[in-house]
Design an enzyme around this catalytic site. Structure first.
Site, PDB file in Angstrom:
ATOM      1  N   LYS A  35       0.591  -1.201  -0.016  1.00  0.00           N
ATOM      2  CA  LYS A  35      -0.246   0.006   0.124  1.00  0.00           C
ATOM      3  C   LYS A  35       0.829   1.100   0.206  1.00  0.00           C
ATOM      4  O   LYS A  35       1.818   1.748   0.498  1.00  0.00           O
ATOM      5  CB  LYS A  35      -0.451  -0.465   1.258  1.00  0.00           C
ATOM      6  CG  LYS A  35      -1.702   1.168   1.104  1.00  0.00           C
ATOM      7  CD  LYS A  35      -2.732   1.409   2.288  1.00  0.00           C
ATOM      8  CE  LYS A  35      -2.487   1.874   4.089  1.00  0.00           C
ATOM      9  NZ  LYS A  35      -1.902   3.362   3.118  1.00  0.00           N
ATOM     10  N   ASP A  61      -3.534   4.724  -2.069  1.00  0.00           N
ATOM     11  CA  ASP A  61      -4.105   5.035  -0.738  1.00  0.00           C
ATOM     12  C   ASP A  61      -4.375   6.314  -1.227  1.00  0.00           C
ATOM     13  O   ASP A  61      -3.945   7.053  -0.333  1.00  0.00           O
ATOM     14  CB  ASP A  61      -3.401   4.442   0.649  1.00  0.00           C
ATOM     15  CG  ASP A  61      -4.539   5.158   1.898  1.00  0.00           C
ATOM     16  OD1 ASP A  61      -5.724   4.998   1.288  1.00  0.00           O
ATOM     17  OD2 ASP A  61      -4.268   4.624   2.817  1.00  0.00           O
ATOM     18  N   LYS A  63      -7.092   8.585  -0.532  1.00  0.00           N
ATOM     19  CA  LYS A  63      -8.281   9.036  -0.027  1.00  0.00           C
ATOM     20  C   LYS A  63      -9.163   9.961  -0.629  1.00  0.00           C
ATOM     21  O   LYS A  63      -8.557  11.349   0.069  1.00  0.00           O
ATOM     22  CB  LYS A  63      -7.539   9.061   1.584  1.00  0.00           C
ATOM     23  CG  LYS A  63      -6.769   7.760   2.115  1.00  0.00           C
ATOM     24  CD  LYS A  63      -7.315   7.882   3.394  1.00  0.00           C
ATOM     25  CE  LYS A  63      -6.986   6.826   4.592  1.00  0.00           C
ATOM     26  NZ  LYS A  63      -5.666   6.905   4.445  1.00  0.00           N
ATOM     27  N   HIS A  65     -10.762  12.746  -1.197  1.00  0.00           N
ATOM     28  CA  HIS A  65     -12.229  13.520  -0.659  1.00  0.00           C
ATOM     29  C   HIS A  65     -12.177  15.192  -1.510  1.00  0.00           C
ATOM     30  O   HIS A  65     -11.358  15.650  -1.226  1.00  0.00           O
ATOM     31  CB  HIS A  65     -11.419  14.201   0.791  1.00  0.00           C
ATOM     32  CG  HIS A  65     -12.580  13.766   1.572  1.00  0.00           C
ATOM     33  ND1 HIS A  65     -12.556  14.337   2.777  1.00  0.00           N
ATOM     34  CD2 HIS A  65     -14.310  14.597   1.080  1.00  0.00           C
ATOM     35  CE1 HIS A  65     -14.024  14.591   3.465  1.00  0.00           C
ATOM     36  NE2 HIS A  65     -14.883  14.321   2.686  1.00  0.00           N
ATOM     37  N   ASP A  66     -13.619  14.638  -2.577  1.00  0.00           N
ATOM     38  CA  ASP A  66     -13.098  15.415  -3.460  1.00  0.00           C
ATOM     39  C   ASP A  66     -14.629  15.892  -3.632  1.00  0.00           C
ATOM     40  O   ASP A  66     -15.475  15.022  -3.610  1.00  0.00           O
ATOM     41  CB  ASP A  66     -12.121  16.121  -4.288  1.00  0.00           C
ATOM     42  CG  ASP A  66     -11.515  17.743  -4.432  1.00  0.00           C
ATOM     43  OD1 ASP A  66     -12.423  18.936  -4.861  1.00  0.00           O
ATOM     44  OD2 ASP A  66     -10.973  17.281  -4.308  1.00  0.00           O
ATOM     45  N   ARG A 175      -2.451  -4.296  15.480  1.00  0.00           N
ATOM     46  CA  ARG A 175      -1.509  -3.911  16.717  1.00  0.00           C
ATOM     47  C   ARG A 175      -0.708  -5.202  17.232  1.00  0.00           C
ATOM     48  O   ARG A 175      -1.482  -5.980  17.763  1.00  0.00           O
ATOM     49  CB  ARG A 175      -1.165  -3.121  17.446  1.00  0.00           C
ATOM     50  CG  ARG A 175      -1.815  -1.077  17.012  1.00  0.00           C
ATOM     51  CD  ARG A 175      -0.209  -0.871  16.705  1.00  0.00           C
ATOM     52  NE  ARG A 175      -0.299   0.439  16.613  1.00  0.00           N
ATOM     53  CZ  ARG A 175      -0.521   0.838  15.231  1.00  0.00           C
ATOM     54  NH1 ARG A 175      -0.605   0.052  14.432  1.00  0.00           N
ATOM     55  NH2 ARG A 175      -0.407   2.052  14.809  1.00  0.00           N
ATOM     56  N   ARG A 204       3.685   0.363  10.839  1.00  0.00           N
ATOM     57  CA  ARG A 204       4.789   0.178  11.494  1.00  0.00           C
ATOM     58  C   ARG A 204       4.719  -0.708  12.213  1.00  0.00           C
ATOM     59  O   ARG A 204       6.680  -1.427  12.477  1.00  0.00           O
ATOM     60  CB  ARG A 204       4.450   1.854  12.084  1.00  0.00           C
ATOM     61  CG  ARG A 204       4.524   2.870  11.979  1.00  0.00           C
ATOM     62  CD  ARG A 204       3.985   3.796  12.800  1.00  0.00           C
ATOM     63  NE  ARG A 204       2.660   4.365  13.002  1.00  0.00           N
ATOM     64  CZ  ARG A 204       1.899   5.025  12.718  1.00  0.00           C
ATOM     65  NH1 ARG A 204       2.577   6.168  14.035  1.00  0.00           N
ATOM     66  NH2 ARG A 204       0.534   5.221  12.545  1.00  0.00           N
TER      67      ARG A 204
HETATM   68  O1  C5P Z   1       1.389   2.325  11.069  1.00  0.00           O
HETATM   69  P1  C5P Z   1       0.256   1.771  11.097  1.00  0.00           P
HETATM   70  O2  C5P Z   1      -0.117   0.162  11.251  1.00  0.00           O
HETATM   71  O3  C5P Z   1      -1.043   1.988  11.831  1.00  0.00           O
HETATM   72  O4  C5P Z   1      -0.126   2.427   9.725  1.00  0.00           O
HETATM   73  C1  C5P Z   1      -1.681   2.354   9.164  1.00  0.00           C
HETATM   74  C2  C5P Z   1      -1.615   2.557   7.395  1.00  0.00           C
HETATM   75  O5  C5P Z   1      -3.226   2.679   6.677  1.00  0.00           O
HETATM   76  C3  C5P Z   1      -0.917   3.870   7.108  1.00  0.00           C
HETATM   77  O6  C5P Z   1      -0.653   3.590   6.017  1.00  0.00           O
HETATM   78  C4  C5P Z   1      -2.343   4.296   7.411  1.00  0.00           C
HETATM   79  O7  C5P Z   1      -2.402   5.673   6.369  1.00  0.00           O
HETATM   80  C5  C5P Z   1      -3.652   3.926   6.843  1.00  0.00           C
HETATM   81  N1  C5P Z   1      -4.916   4.189   7.089  1.00  0.00           N
HETATM   82  C6  C5P Z   1      -5.344   4.305   8.589  1.00  0.00           C
HETATM   83  N2  C5P Z   1      -6.597   3.809   9.018  1.00  0.00           N
HETATM   84  C7  C5P Z   1      -7.786   3.915   7.952  1.00  0.00           C
HETATM   85  C8  C5P Z   1      -7.387   3.889   5.898  1.00  0.00           C
HETATM   86  C9  C5P Z   1      -6.102   3.960   5.831  1.00  0.00           C
HETATM   87  O8  C5P Z   1      -5.319   3.536   9.316  1.00  0.00           O
HETATM   88  N3  C5P Z   1      -8.772   4.659   8.240  1.00  0.00           N
END
Ligand code: C5P
Length: 224
Positions: A35, A61, A63, A65-66, A175, A204
Site C-alpha cells: 500500500k 491509498d 484517500k 475526498h473531493d 497492532r 509500523r
Molecule cells: O503504521 P500503521 O499500521 O498504523 O499504518 C496504518 C496505515 O493505514 C497508514 O498507512 C494509514 O495511512 C492507513 N490507514 C489508516 N486508517 C484508515 C485508512 C488508512 O490507518 N482508516
C-alpha cells in the site's frame, strides 16, 4: 488452506527503504500486497517507482475526498499506474463515489469509512452526532449503494459492516504490540481475521525495525 492476506503500508519517502520493505516482507506463509499512501506517492520519485513495479498487488491509498468531477478526474489521471485498489473517502458523498466508480475500470474502488485514528470524542469534536459504529454502518450502506468494491474500516466494526456489505473488507489499525501510536480503534491481527477481515493493513508494526523479524512475529502470532 488460503493464506492470510496483508497490505504492508509503505509509509516512507525513501525509495531504498521501500525496496527493503518489499524485499524483506515476502514470506511463503502469508500473502503480501503493498500500500502506497500520500507520503510515498507525493515523494520525488514515488510515482515513477510504482509505475515500474511488476507482479505485485498494489494499493494506491489516495484517500480521495473531493467533488464528483475532481474524484473522477483523479481516478483517470492515475489509470496508467494500474493499481489493484484505490481509496476514496465515503464522506465525499454518493455522487462522488458514483462518479469515481464510472472510471475505475479494473481497479477496485475502496471506500474509506471513519479513520481508525478517530474515536467517539474526536467525532463529536468534528461535529458528527453519530457514534463510530453507527456512522461506519451508515457509510457502508452508501458504499453498497455506489457499488464500491471494498471497504476500509477498523477491525472492531467488521462484524457489523459484513451484515450489509458483502464484498472485501480491509482493516488498518492493526497492532501486535501494545503501542497504538496515533491509532484509536486497534485490534490484533488474529482478532481482525477472526472478525472476518479479508485484508489487514499493517504499517509500523512491520516496517519499523527489522522487517523480516516483524513478519516472523506476525506469523508466530497467527499460529499461536
Ligand atoms: O503504521 P500503521 O499500521 O498504523 O499504518 C496504518 C496505515 O493505514 C497508514 O498507512 C494509514 O495511512 C492507513 N490507514 C489508516 N486508517 C484508515 C485508512 C488508512 O490507518 N482508516
Amino acid at each position: 488452506m488460503n493464506k492470510n492476506k496483508i497490505f504492508v503500508a509503505c509509509d516512507s519517502n525513501n525509495i531504498d527503504k521501500i525496496k527493503r520493505i518489499i524485499r524483506d516482507s515476502k514470506s511463503d506463509k502469508i500473502f503480501t500486497g503493498y500500500k502506497f499512501g500520500l507520503e510515498f506517492i507525493n515523494s520525488k520519485n514515488g510515482r515513477k517507482f510504482i509505475s515500474n513495479l511488476k507482479n505485485e498487488i498494489i494499493f494506491g491509498d489516495y484517500k480521495i475526498h473531493d467533488i464528483p468531477n475532481t474524484c473522477a478526474a483523479t481516478i483517470k489521471s492515475v489509470r496508467d499506474l494500474k493499481f489493484n485498489y484505490i481509496t476514496i473517502h465515503i464522506s465525499s458523498g454518493l455522487n462522488a463515489l458514483k462518479a469515481a466508480k464510472k472510471f475505475s475500470g479494473k481497479t477496485k474502488l475502496v471506500g474509506v469509512t471513519i479513520l481508525t485514528s478517530l474515536d467517539n470524542d474526536a467525532l463529536k469534536e468534528i461535529g458528527f452526532n453519530k457514534d463510530v459504529k453507527r456512522l461506519v454502518l451508515h457509510q457502508a450502506k452508501l458504499a453498497r449503494k455506489a457499488n464500491l468494491d471494498a471497504i476500509v474500516c477498523s477491525a472492531q466494526e467488521v462484524k457489523i459492516v459484513k451484515k450489509i456489505f458483502k464484498k472485501e473488507i480491509i482493516t488498518p489499525g492493526i497492532r501486535f504490540n501494545s503501542t497504538a501510536n496515533d491509532q484509536k480503534r486497534t485490534l490484533t491481527p488474529k482478532q481482525a481475521y477472526r472478525n472476518g477481515a479479508d485484508w489487514l493493513v499493517i504499517g509500523r508494526n512491520i516496517t519499523k525495525g527489522n522487517v523480516k523479524k516483524n513478519i516472523k512475529k506476525l506469523i508466530d502470532h497467527l499460529n499461536q
